[in-house]
Design a protein around this motif. Structure first.
Motif, PDB file in Angstrom:
ATOM      1  N   SER A   1       0.832  -1.203   0.000  1.00 56.53           N
ATOM      2  CA  SER A   1       0.000   0.000   0.000  1.00 56.53           C
ATOM      3  C   SER A   1       0.864   1.249   0.000  1.00 56.53           C
ATOM      4  O   SER A   1       1.981   1.251   0.519  1.00 56.53           O
ATOM      5  N   THR A   2       0.338   2.286  -0.611  1.00 56.93           N
ATOM      6  CA  THR A   2       0.949   3.611  -0.556  1.00 56.93           C
ATOM      7  C   THR A   2      -0.114   4.582  -0.065  1.00 56.93           C
ATOM      8  O   THR A   2      -1.300   4.436  -0.385  1.00 56.93           O
ATOM      9  N   ARG A   3       0.328   5.557   0.725  1.00 58.88           N
ATOM     10  CA  ARG A   3      -0.616   6.526   1.295  1.00 58.88           C
ATOM     11  C   ARG A   3       0.007   7.917   1.272  1.00 58.88           C
ATOM     12  O   ARG A   3       1.171   8.091   1.628  1.00 58.88           O
TER      13      ARG A   3
ATOM     14  N   THR B   1      -3.554   3.763  -2.069  1.00 58.96           N
ATOM     15  CA  THR B   1      -3.751   2.683  -3.027  1.00 58.96           C
ATOM     16  C   THR B   1      -3.283   1.396  -2.374  1.00 58.96           C
ATOM     17  O   THR B   1      -2.163   1.335  -1.847  1.00 58.96           O
ATOM     18  N   ASN B   2      -4.144   0.364  -2.379  1.00 54.92           N
ATOM     19  CA  ASN B   2      -3.825  -0.895  -1.706  1.00 54.92           C
ATOM     20  C   ASN B   2      -3.999  -2.076  -2.647  1.00 54.92           C
ATOM     21  O   ASN B   2      -5.031  -2.195  -3.313  1.00 54.92           O
ATOM     22  N   PHE B   3      -2.985  -2.928  -2.679  1.00 53.05           N
ATOM     23  CA  PHE B   3      -3.103  -4.216  -3.369  1.00 53.05           C
ATOM     24  C   PHE B   3      -2.963  -5.312  -2.322  1.00 53.05           C
ATOM     25  O   PHE B   3      -2.015  -5.303  -1.517  1.00 53.05           O
ATOM     26  N   VAL B   4      -3.911  -6.261  -2.313  1.00 52.48           N
ATOM     27  CA  VAL B   4      -3.898  -7.342  -1.326  1.00 52.48           C
ATOM     28  C   VAL B   4      -4.158  -8.664  -2.035  1.00 52.48           C
ATOM     29  O   VAL B   4      -5.062  -8.763  -2.881  1.00 52.48           O
TER      30      VAL B   4
ATOM     31  N   PHE C   1      -8.526   1.983  -4.443  1.00 47.54           N
ATOM     32  CA  PHE C   1      -8.125   3.372  -4.247  1.00 47.54           C
ATOM     33  C   PHE C   1      -9.056   3.984  -3.202  1.00 47.54           C
ATOM     34  O   PHE C   1     -10.284   3.848  -3.300  1.00 47.54           O
ATOM     35  N   THR C   2      -8.488   4.668  -2.190  1.00 46.78           N
ATOM     36  CA  THR C   2      -9.266   5.202  -1.070  1.00 46.78           C
ATOM     37  C   THR C   2      -8.961   6.669  -0.858  1.00 46.78           C
ATOM     38  O   THR C   2      -7.800   7.091  -0.916  1.00 46.78           O
TER      39      THR C   2
ATOM     40  N   LEU D   1     -14.039   6.828   1.157  1.00 43.22           N
ATOM     41  CA  LEU D   1     -14.668   6.520  -0.124  1.00 43.22           C
ATOM     42  C   LEU D   1     -13.703   5.610  -0.874  1.00 43.22           C
ATOM     43  O   LEU D   1     -12.548   5.972  -1.101  1.00 43.22           O
ATOM     44  N   LYS D   2     -14.185   4.423  -1.261  1.00 45.62           N
ATOM     45  CA  LYS D   2     -13.311   3.425  -1.873  1.00 45.62           C
ATOM     46  C   LYS D   2     -13.842   2.994  -3.243  1.00 45.62           C
ATOM     47  O   LYS D   2     -15.051   2.803  -3.427  1.00 45.62           O
ATOM     48  N   VAL D   3     -12.913   2.815  -4.171  1.00 41.58           N
ATOM     49  CA  VAL D   3     -13.217   2.308  -5.508  1.00 41.58           C
ATOM     50  C   VAL D   3     -12.137   1.289  -5.848  1.00 41.58           C
ATOM     51  O   VAL D   3     -10.942   1.568  -5.697  1.00 41.58           O
ATOM     52  N   GLY D   4     -12.555   0.117  -6.316  1.00 45.01           N
ATOM     53  CA  GLY D   4     -11.534  -0.882  -6.624  1.00 45.01           C
ATOM     54  C   GLY D   4     -12.053  -2.047  -7.430  1.00 45.01           C
ATOM     55  O   GLY D   4     -13.255  -2.210  -7.643  1.00 45.01           O
TER      56      GLY D   4
END
Length: 763
Positions: free
Chosen positions: A456-458, A471-474, A505-506, A519-522
């Motif tokens: 993740s990056t913030r 942005t998070n990848f899991v 993406f948050t 607010l999240k979109v992914g």
């Protein structure tokens, strides 16, 4: 007549001598053992023994500084018995003063290792084991008024005072006699590698006990008292070797290496030597202050006849009270004229001021505390030291000495269990600050049952309304197939291999102090391998269900729980509204009678998850849980894929490790109570009971497809009994859980560490 005159003159001289008789009190270092000094002070005050000067080292310097600042023994007793004191010495944050939205998501971390990167990107260990953030402000808070009242001069405190610090680079002992009282007290107890050194007069200083643990010589040099009372809780002069085994040597070696000799022979004929018997107490055990204060009190009372014989002068409690009132009432309450920062560039100052969000003129001590804790809740600012700075007469600034770093935080943890659900956790965070803050994090779980990778990056913007973008990848993988022999002896859903991937993406912003809006979109990919029957033969092909979708959600979270597992106070809430739109692709396996299918589906889901604890008494806490899901989620192609992808109720420690049909539904309501019985600071027992009400149960038809049952026609109970020990390596628990399932109802689990997983993509 002449004889009478001589007698009268001698009487006058005797009275004058009594009035002039000055008493000095010397308090040794000894870490936690130094709490016994409070008991000594209590005994002296009860017997009207005057104290005119104080010198101290380490904890003796801390207790002595508090007494010199006008705190009575009863006030100090109240402080060390408080929960706040345990947080200060243990390095724990005050939840009410931190921003929840800046916290990292829960993980199975047990050990956190702080690293710093220098300008050449060379990693270096941080210089402290215990977080000094709460202690630093606590000492400033407790002594700010005394520092101002004395005009930064320790001779002008209620009682003239000295404390010892050590400059290890020049190998010098220093007796501090002026400056900020809180800084002096903080410096004198800076045990190397335990607390971070602070800078005084351009020098980085450590615990005064390194060179002078029992400063009798400083008392005699600076104050020259008529009578000296020396209290030593850390003697290192023995008539015989003090250890009986090698293990005992190793367990106490650190204390004996660090502290200089505390020798009773330094107290001369004009003195009284008091040594409370604290030999059985550890120097790092602050958890039994009442016992230590009693030992100090008893030791002083046993010496009272000798004290009374040498000190004829008395100072009554009324006189002491008058002294304290006169000293404390010299000035108005502490108000800071301005807020200033040191150690940062101008762009970073802009970020700092945006984080704190205070009116920078006329700042109260309460506002300063809020700003300080808001700042240190940001991972970029773990090295922050608060100061009171005198500017002009009756004007003071609140200064924060900040050392921003390219922070590298490594975390290690996981769990060891009686089932094959063991996992190792490793996390790494890197953060960099300029006019904004950027954080890059990685998390890894590795185990037979569960494995995961997250990146993740913030980016944080400290605007008038703080905003973060991440942005998070899991990637998650649960293999119930491998663990089925122990997880479920004869399971309803036995052979399941489940994995998911998501990229999200948050955008988020704080909701007051303990919450956040997001607010999240992914996009997500969900893949399930499973058997349609309870029989699996080598060579059989499992059914495959793949679901690719876009997910949109609005979420609110609020959390003040004191612990991430087995909490006893606080509350948490999560509310989310989700829209999911995707395509399922189903490929039947060997035991399936279904055909290949491609199915488009979309649904809306509303979720509420709530947990709160009530402090019924010191030994009993009552928790309440409520969980609700309302959804129009459609059925998947088969019963197995439908039940696996339904929302699950996870009330208990082991719930995520077991696939249970009866606790999964598209819409449901659940509630429960948690009875927590506190045995002592380390042990607790828990009895938890839950009620689960699905709106429509997902039923397996004869065609291997799913059907929905009649509304509100099924309900289920579950519960767990646990014994929990809070150990240095995380909680250790013995758990017996009951589930209302047709075949297997009882499960037993021993677990050490944190049984925590990444959230699933569809949750």
């Amino acid at each position: 007549m002449k004889k009478t005159s001589i007698t009268f003159i001698l009487l006058i001289l005797f009275v004058v001598q009594l009035q002039a008789q000055k008493v000095g009190l010397v308090l040794s270092g000894g870490a936690a053992k130094g709490i016994a000094h409070i008991g000594v002070l209590k005994a002296l005050e009860e017997n009207n023994v005057p104290i005119d000067y104080i010198t101290g080292t380490s904890m003796g310097g801390l207790v002595g500084g508090m007494y010199a600042a006008g705190y009575s023994p009863s006030e100090m007793e109240y402080i060390v018995l408080s929960k706040d004191f345990q947080e200060w010495v243990g390095g724990n944050f005050e939840t009410n003063y931190t921003y929840y939205y800046q916290r990292k998501a829960l993980s199975a971390s047990i050990i956190s290792l702080g690293l710093g990167l220098d300008s050449g990107f060379q990693a270096k260990l941080r210089s402290n084991l215990i977080n000094d953030i709460p202690l630093n402000f606590a000492l400033l808070d407790l002594t700010a008024q005394a520092t101002i009242n004395s005009n930064w001069n320790f001779d002008s405190l209620m009682i003239p005072y000295r404390c010892m610090i050590a400059d290890v680079f020049s190998q010098q002992q220093i007796a501090i006699k002026d400056g900020s009282l809180g800084e002096a007290m903080r410096a004198t107890m800076t045990v190397p590698y335990v607390y971070r050194p602070i800078r005084i007069n351009g020098r980085y200083v450590f615990d005064g006990g390194l060179y002078n643990n029992f400063p009798v010589d400083i008392m005699e040099r600076d104050f020259k008292p008529d009578v000296l009372i020396g209290v030593n809780v850390s003697s290192k002069t023995f008539k015989e070797y003090p250890f009986k085994s090698d293990d005992e040597v190793l367990s106490k070696l650190f204390n004996y290496l660090l502290l200089s000799k505390s020798d009773s022979t330094t107290v001369k004929e004009n003195g009284i030597y008091i040594q409370p018997d604290v030999s059985e107490n550890s120097v790092v055990d602050f958890k039994n202050p009442e016992y230590l204060m009693r030992l100090g009190y008893e030791a002083a009372m046993s010496k009272m006849p000798e004290i009374k014989a040498k000190i004829a002068r008395e100072q009554t409690s009324a006189q002491k009270k008058k002294m304290r009132s006169a000293f404390k009432e010299r000035k108005d309450p502490v108000i800071f004229n301005a807020l200033r920062f040191t150690g940062v560039n101008n762009r970073q100052k802009v970020y700092l001021r945006s984080v704190i969000k205070q009116d920078y003129n006329r700042i109260s001590l309460y506002n300063a505390k809020q700003g300080y804790y808001l700042l240190v809740s940001d991972p970029n600012f773990r090295t922050v030291f608060p100061r009171i700075v005198k500017t002009t007469k009756n004007l003071y600034d609140f200064e924060l000495d900040v050392k921003p770093e390219r922070n590298l935080q490594a975390e290690v943890g996981g769990n060891i269990s009686s089932r094959p659900i063991n996992a190792v956790y490793f996390g790494l965070d890197y953060s960099y600050l300029n006019a904004y803050n950027i954080t890059v994090s990685t998390d890894f779980y590795l185990g037979r049952f569960y494995e995961s990778v997250a990146l993740s990056t913030r980016l944080d913007f400290a605007w008038k309304r703080p905003i973060f973008m991440s942005t998070n990848f899991v990637y998650n993988h649960w293999n119930y197939f491998k663990s089925s022999n122990l997880v479920i002896l004869e399971p309803t859903i036995n052979f399941v291999d489940q994995s998911d991937k998501r990229l999200v993406f948050t955008i988020g912003t704080p909701a007051k102090r303990n919450g956040k809006y997001m607010l999240k979109v992914g996009g997500l990919n969900h893949r399930d391998l499973f058997s349609q029957t309870n029989v699996y033969k080598e060579g059989d092909e499992l059914d495959r269900s793949t679901f690719n979708a876009l997910k949109y959600s609005v979420e609110y979270e609020n959390n003040t729980l004191d612990l991430k597992q087995f909490a006893t106070s606080g509350h948490k809430m999560r509310i989310s509204l989700q829209y999911i739109d995707g395509i399922e692709r189903y490929i039947p396996g060997t035991e399936s009678i279904l055909n290949i299918r491609r199915k488009e589906m979309s649904w809306v889901r509303f979720c509420v998850d709530f947990e709160k604890y009530y402090n019924v008494s010191e030994k009993y806490k009552l928790g309440w849980v409520y969980d609700m899901v309302v959804s129009n989620q459609p059925l998947f192609s088969s019963y197995r894929s439908s039940i696996i992808n339904a929302t699950a109720f996870y009330p208990m420690l082991d719930s995520r490790t077991i696939l249970l049909e009866n606790y999964r539904a598209f819409s449901y309501a659940a509630t429960g109570i948690k009875n927590v019985f506190i045995i002592n600071r380390s042990f607790q027992t828990r009895l938890e009971m839950y009620y689960f009400q699905p709106y429509q149960k997902i039923i397996n038809s004869t065609t291997q497809k799913a059907e929905l049952g009649k509304p509100l026609n099924h309900r289920y109970l579950t519960g767990i009994a646990s014994i929990v020990y809070k150990s240095p390596v995380g909680p250790i628990s013995f758990n017996t859980s009951y589930y209302d399932e047709p075949k297997n109802k009882w499960f037993f689990l021993f677990n050490m560490g944190y049984l925590i997983f990444q959230r699933k993509a569809l949750e």
